[in-house]
Design a protein around this motif. Structure first.
Motif, short mmCIF file in Angstrom:
data_model
loop_
_atom_site.label_atom_id
_atom_site.label_comp_id
_atom_site.label_asym_id
_atom_site.label_seq_id
_atom_site.Cartn_x
_atom_site.Cartn_y
_atom_site.Cartn_z
N LEU A 32 43.14 30.29 49.10
CA LEU A 32 44.07 30.79 48.06
C LEU A 32 45.45 30.04 48.63
O LEU A 32 45.70 30.05 49.54
CB LEU A 32 44.19 32.23 48.04
N LYS A 33 46.26 29.83 47.34
CA LYS A 33 47.82 29.67 47.60
C LYS A 33 48.59 30.71 48.09
O LYS A 33 48.14 31.97 47.71
CB LYS A 33 48.12 28.85 46.61
N ILE A 34 49.67 30.58 48.41
CA ILE A 34 50.59 31.72 48.95
C ILE A 34 50.92 32.45 47.91
O ILE A 34 51.21 33.53 48.01
CB ILE A 34 51.60 31.20 50.02
N SER A 35 51.28 31.62 46.73
CA SER A 35 51.73 32.78 45.72
C SER A 35 50.44 33.27 44.90
O SER A 35 50.80 34.42 44.39
CB SER A 35 52.11 31.68 44.39
N GLN A 36 49.36 32.87 45.21
CA GLN A 36 48.11 33.64 44.58
C GLN A 36 48.21 35.24 45.47
O GLN A 36 47.55 36.16 45.02
CB GLN A 36 46.90 32.88 44.59
N ILE A 37 48.30 34.66 46.85
CA ILE A 37 48.20 35.79 47.99
C ILE A 37 49.11 36.86 47.64
O ILE A 37 49.02 38.11 47.60
CB ILE A 37 48.12 35.43 49.41
N PHE A 38 50.46 36.25 47.25
CA PHE A 38 51.45 37.36 46.98
C PHE A 38 51.12 38.33 45.75
O PHE A 38 51.40 39.42 45.68
CB PHE A 38 52.99 36.72 46.45
N MET A 39 50.65 37.69 44.63
CA MET A 39 50.21 38.02 43.47
C MET A 39 48.99 39.11 43.77
O MET A 39 49.00 40.45 43.01
CB MET A 39 49.74 37.19 42.19
N LEU A 40 48.15 39.04 44.69
CA LEU A 40 46.80 39.93 44.75
C LEU A 40 47.61 41.12 45.69
O LEU A 40 47.20 42.14 45.47
CB LEU A 40 45.85 39.17 46.12
N GLY A 41 48.68 40.85 46.76
CA GLY A 41 49.13 42.04 47.14
C GLY A 41 49.81 42.87 46.25
O GLY A 41 50.04 44.03 46.42
N LEU A 42 50.64 42.17 45.51
CA LEU A 42 51.38 42.83 44.52
C LEU A 42 50.80 43.60 43.58
O LEU A 42 51.05 44.87 43.27
CB LEU A 42 52.25 41.91 43.55
N THR A 43 49.78 43.20 42.87
CA THR A 43 48.52 44.09 42.36
C THR A 43 48.02 45.32 42.85
O THR A 43 48.10 46.29 42.31
CB THR A 43 47.73 42.97 41.64
N ILE A 44 47.63 45.00 44.08
CA ILE A 44 47.15 46.14 44.98
C ILE A 44 47.95 47.06 45.26
O ILE A 44 47.92 48.35 45.05
CB ILE A 44 46.24 45.76 46.00
N GLY A 45 49.46 46.58 45.52
CA GLY A 45 50.48 47.57 45.85
C GLY A 45 50.83 48.35 44.60
O GLY A 45 51.14 49.57 44.60
N MET A 46 50.99 47.72 43.33
CA MET A 46 51.57 48.13 42.23
C MET A 46 50.36 49.41 41.96
O MET A 46 50.69 50.31 41.41
CB MET A 46 51.55 47.40 41.25
N LYS A 47 49.08 48.98 42.10
CA LYS A 47 48.04 50.06 41.82
C LYS A 47 48.33 51.26 42.50
O LYS A 47 47.71 52.28 42.22
CB LYS A 47 46.69 49.45 41.92
N SER A 48 48.57 51.04 43.83
CA SER A 48 48.67 52.08 44.88
C SER A 48 49.97 53.45 44.25
O SER A 48 49.69 54.23 44.71
CB SER A 48 48.98 51.92 46.36
N GLY A 49 51.05 52.71 43.59
CA GLY A 49 51.95 53.35 43.35
C GLY A 49 53.10 53.49 44.39
O GLY A 49 53.87 53.99 44.36
#
Length: 154
Positions: A32-49
């Protein structure tokens, strides 16, 4: 007309050093590219609230312009609107203070996602200090998504 796409510029995004192992694991095992990893983290973090402020910014660096996928930028802007930082007012897109708020919010959600990835999903793999197979990592990510669906009551 002002540039309304302030997230697609050459500003640097800094990630906390404490999550380097998450970046290494996802890059090495899934390429994965760094931007893809960032988006994965963002999505999981957003889901956690939950937003997690950075302890430092001495980890990975990448340019916001690396978000080539328009849906990545769309998600980021939609989250800023959901959080009430942005609205339909064009002037806010040019306001440096608002831009900084949006970027901090995105980083804080991503940091929370990185923490979940490190502590809940990949802690055993990271501790083993061995090459991680693509299958192991995909299996853990898939199970996480399945478990999230079980939490939804409808």
């Amino acid at each position: 007309m002002e540039n309304l796409n302030f997230l697609n510029v050459d500003d640097l995004i800094h990630t906390p050093k404490e999550f380097e192992d998450v970046f290494d694991l996802l890059h090495d095992s899934l390429d994965l590219k760094i931007s893809q990893i960032f988006m994965l983290g963002l999505t999981i973090g957003m889901k956690s609230g939950i937003k997690l402020p950075a302890s430092d910014g001495n980890g990975r660096q990448f340019r916001q312009s690396y978000f080539k996928n328009k849906s990545d930028l769309g998600i980021q802007y939609a989250l800023a609107i959901k959080e009430g930082i942005l609205d339909g007012e064009e002037g806010k897109f040019a306001d440096n203070k608002v831009q900084k708020q949006v970027k901090e919010m995105l980083s804080e959600y991503a940091n929370q996602g990185f923490m979940i990835l490190r502590d809940e999903l990949f802690s055993n793999l990271i501790k083993q200090h061995k090459t991680k197979s693509k299958i192991e990592v995909i299996k853990l990510l898939s199970q996480y998504v399945i478990d999230l669906n079980e939490d939804i009551p409808f």
